[in-house]
Design a protein around this motif. Structure first.
Motif, PDB file in Angstrom:
ATOM      1  N   ARG A 169       0.972  -1.174   0.145  1.00 19.58           N
ATOM      2  CA  ARG A 169       0.097  -0.041  -0.017  1.00 19.58           C
ATOM      3  C   ARG A 169       0.868   1.306  -0.096  1.00 19.58           C
ATOM      4  NH1 ARG A 169      -5.742   1.315   2.050  1.00 19.58           N
ATOM      5  NH2 ARG A 169      -5.578   3.453   2.565  1.00 19.58           N
ATOM      6  N   GLU A 214       0.837   5.296   0.397  1.00 16.32           N
ATOM      7  CA  GLU A 214      -0.017   6.386   0.608  1.00 16.32           C
ATOM      8  C   GLU A 214       0.600   7.795   0.527  1.00 16.32           C
ATOM      9  OE1 GLU A 214      -2.981   4.184   4.315  1.00 16.32           O
ATOM     10  OE2 GLU A 214      -1.372   6.147   4.714  1.00 16.32           O
ATOM     11  N   THR A 228      -0.115  11.762   1.683  1.00 21.10           N
ATOM     12  CA  THR A 228      -1.114  12.757   2.530  1.00 21.10           C
ATOM     13  C   THR A 228      -0.672  14.014   2.094  1.00 21.10           C
ATOM     14  OG1 THR A 228      -1.168  11.139   4.154  1.00 21.10           O
ATOM     15  CG2 THR A 228      -1.858  13.227   4.696  1.00 21.10           C
ATOM     16  N   TRP A 235      -7.373   1.506  -5.797  1.00 19.34           N
ATOM     17  CA  TRP A 235      -6.987   2.783  -5.305  1.00 19.34           C
ATOM     18  C   TRP A 235      -8.065   3.892  -4.614  1.00 19.34           C
ATOM     19  CZ3 TRP A 235      -7.889   7.886  -7.111  1.00 19.34           C
ATOM     20  CH2 TRP A 235      -8.670   7.969  -8.408  1.00 19.34           C
ATOM     21  N   ILE A 247      -5.711  11.732   2.136  1.00 13.16           N
ATOM     22  CA  ILE A 247      -4.693  10.728   1.686  1.00 13.16           C
ATOM     23  C   ILE A 247      -5.101   9.971   0.442  1.00 13.16           C
ATOM     24  CG2 ILE A 247      -3.744   8.448   2.674  1.00 13.16           C
ATOM     25  CD1 ILE A 247      -4.608   9.129   5.540  1.00 13.16           C
ATOM     26  N   TRP A 301      -4.172   6.951  -1.614  1.00  9.03           N
ATOM     27  CA  TRP A 301      -3.746   5.615  -1.678  1.00  9.03           C
ATOM     28  C   TRP A 301      -3.920   4.428  -2.802  1.00  9.03           C
ATOM     29  CZ3 TRP A 301      -6.941   1.532  -1.888  1.00  9.03           C
ATOM     30  CH2 TRP A 301      -8.301   1.935  -1.415  1.00  9.03           C
ATOM     31  N   GLU A 357      -3.023   0.081  -4.010  1.00  8.01           N
ATOM     32  CA  GLU A 357      -2.770  -1.104  -3.210  1.00  8.01           C
ATOM     33  C   GLU A 357      -2.074  -2.020  -4.548  1.00  8.01           C
ATOM     34  OE1 GLU A 357      -5.580  -2.870  -0.540  1.00  8.01           O
ATOM     35  OE2 GLU A 357      -5.136  -1.439   0.678  1.00  8.01           O
TER      36      GLU A 357
END
Length: 144
Positions: free
Chosen positions: A83, A85, A87, A121, A132, A134, A136
């Motif tokens: 994952r 991420e 931010t 995502w 955030i 993200w 995966e």
């Protein structure tokens, strides 16, 4: 390859976090840090490097607030899923995949690249009006 807002609840085996200034140079730095960390974990993932670069570039270009940094976080789960991420402080600017762009356009492909590499995502709200973004990545997808 779908955008999904449901959080993943599973045990992480590895975790990396870096706080970086919102500058164009940070895109390269974030990618290099991610490559270095993944190598230390024994994970070779060109796909992850591309996803990190695209998400960080979006944070720098579209999520920047003067004087505020962004955060990169990498997590590897027990099943091998990675994952990524990022931010940033602009929670009011939610990313979306734009309509098809012209062949010679200089932008507009970042999230398409992320969607191509990622199993899923999405975007989550973060404290203080931040967000955030993200993605995966599952083992074997997107890597030769």
């Amino acid at each position: 390859m779908s955008q999904d807002l449901q959080p993943r609840v599973t045990r992480t085996t590895d975790l990396f976090t870096a706080q970086l200034c919102a500058s164009r140079r940070s895109v390269r730095v974030a990618r290099l840090l991610a490559e270095q960390e993944l190598a230390a974990w024994g994970v070779k993932s060109e796909a992850a490097a591309h996803v990190v670069a695209e998400l960080v570039a979006n944070a720098v270009l579209h999520g920047r607030v003067r004087g505020r940094d962004f955060r990169l976080r990498l997590m590897r789960f027990a099943d091998g899923t990675l994952r990524v991420e990022v931010t940033d402080p602009r929670g009011d600017r939610v990313p979306r995949i734009p309509d098809p762009v012209a062949a010679y356009a200089e932008s507009g492909r970042g999230l398409r690249i992320v969607a191509a590499y990622a199993e899923r995502w999405g975007v989550e709200k973060a404290p203080a009006g931040a967000k955030i973004v993200w993605a995966e990545l599952v083992p074997g997808r997107g890597d030769a």
